[in-house]
Scaffold this active site. Structure first.
Site, PDB file in Angstrom:
ATOM      1  N   SER A 136       7.308  61.592  16.839  1.00  0.00           N
ATOM      2  CA  SER A 136       7.216  60.838  17.741  1.00  0.00           C
ATOM      3  C   SER A 136       6.930  59.095  17.637  1.00  0.00           C
ATOM      4  CB  SER A 136       7.329  61.482  19.117  1.00  0.00           C
ATOM      5  OG  SER A 136       6.927  60.352  20.336  1.00  0.00           O
ATOM      6  N   ASP A 156      16.850  65.791  23.378  1.00  0.00           N
ATOM      7  CA  ASP A 156      15.658  64.819  23.766  1.00  0.00           C
ATOM      8  C   ASP A 156      15.476  63.925  24.788  1.00  0.00           C
ATOM      9  OD1 ASP A 156      13.185  63.287  23.929  1.00  0.00           O
ATOM     10  OD2 ASP A 156      13.065  63.282  21.982  1.00  0.00           O
ATOM     11  N   HIS A 163      12.052  67.278  23.210  1.00  0.00           N
ATOM     12  CA  HIS A 163      11.059  66.503  22.592  1.00  0.00           C
ATOM     13  C   HIS A 163       9.863  66.736  21.894  1.00  0.00           C
ATOM     14  CE1 HIS A 163       9.630  62.147  21.450  1.00  0.00           C
ATOM     15  NE2 HIS A 163       8.115  62.507  21.964  1.00  0.00           N
TER      16      HIS A 163
END
Length: 326
Positions: free
Chosen positions: A142, A270, A298
């Site tokens: 991320s 996501d 995610h």
């Protein structure tokens, strides 16, 4: 090499795939993951805490995987545990450097961390390179993946002198699109609120360290990541405002300049990252491979029969890194 991931039938939708992986799936597999912490002094008088995976059976020159965590992440995050299990099986070594303030102890400088912190990535990777003579790879999750790819775009050919291959997993490489996605609808009520619940108190601790650093009343009024970044993240790290920060810190524009084997993995469902902002082959250099499975959420990618496991994604990413550097 490609990865044909498909989410299990019993776990539909990007939100469920995201939440289940983070909150439920990791508890189904007991691991004996042990970390040893090392503190590094930074050039500006601060510190970085690095957690090294305890791998007594790994050879000294075994490949080293450096894992950069996501927003408010740490070595306790579910993805860190999943990568640790994969590395242990391979006999590799693993290190997880915590971004400033994320190791459980408030850092010393009047700054924190941010999504485009490629200078910090550069310094940390250089330290790992000084310590390790063998093959070295880096994975960013991320936020950490955006910063890592931002570094690779800035470095160009020089990156290959430091690292053998890199990968980003579910990274918001278009921060503007992702920021607005997190700040709207269900995402705002669940994810933005969750992040702010830990980010605000930490920011107020920083204010206690450095009175006058920002306006605490403005901070307490914000209910979006955009607002938080406008009050705290952007001004503390040299950006004019949130718009300036999100634009300049995004890794996507630099993907065409990457000159080291790089994998960019994003699920198209996501909830944080709209599919229409993901890079296409026209946006990246020949060194970059794009994996964009239809599902996964995610940093989810749960696999197998109920209750599922998290092993497939780390295995696929690490294997890609190994093969890409041959």
């Amino acid at each position: 090499m490609s990865w044909d991931y498909q989410s299990p039938w019993w776990l539909p939708g990007g939100n469920l795939q995201t939440i289940y992986a983070a909150k439920v799936a990791r508890h189904f597999k007991n691991t004996d993951t042990q970390w040893a912490r090392e503190r590094w002094a930074t050039p500006d008088g601060d510190f970085i805490d690095v957690d090294w995976l305890h791998t007594p059976d790994a050879e000294k020159d075994a490949p080293l995987l450096v894992l950069f965590h996501g927003l408010e992440g740490s070595s306790h995050s579910h993805y860190a545990q999943a990568f640790a299990a994969e590395v242990q099986q391979r006999g590799w070594r693993l290190a997880l450097p915590h971004f400033r303030g994320c190791s459980g102890e408030l850092n010393l400088a009047p700054r924190a961390y941010h999504s485009g912190d490629h200078e910090e990535i550069a310094w940390m990777l250089s330290q790992f390179r000084l310590q390790h003579d063998g093959a070295m790879y880096a994975v960013g999750i991320s936020l950490g993946g955006n910063a890592l790819m931002r570094w690779a775009g800035e470095q160009g050919h020089a990156a290959s002198g430091v690292i053998d291959g890199i990968a980003s997993v579910c990274s918001p490489i278009d921060l503007t699109a992702s920021g607005h996605a997190i700040d709207s609808g269900f995402n705002k009520r669940v994810y933005a609120r969750m992040f702010l619940a830990s980010m605000k108190p930490r920011a107020l601790q920083k204010l206690h360290q450095f009175p006058g650093l920002f306006d605490p009343h403005a901070l307490m009024r914000v209910d979006t990541l955009y607002g938080f970044d406008n009050v705290f993240t952007a001004p503390l790290h040299g950006f004019k405002d949130t718009d300036d920060y999100w634009q300049r810190a995004s890794a996507k524009p630099g993907l065409a300049s990457v000159r080291v084997p790089a994998l960019v993995l994003n699920a198209r469902n996501d909830p944080f990252i709209p599919a229409d902002c993901l890079p296409t082959p026209r946006d990246v250099s020949d060194w970059v491979q794009l994996w964009q499975p239809a599902t996964g959420g995610h940093v989810g990618f749960v696999a197998g029969a109920f209750p599922g496991h998290l092993a497939d994604m780390p295995r696929a990413v690490v294997e890609w890194l190994k093969q890409a550097s041959i």
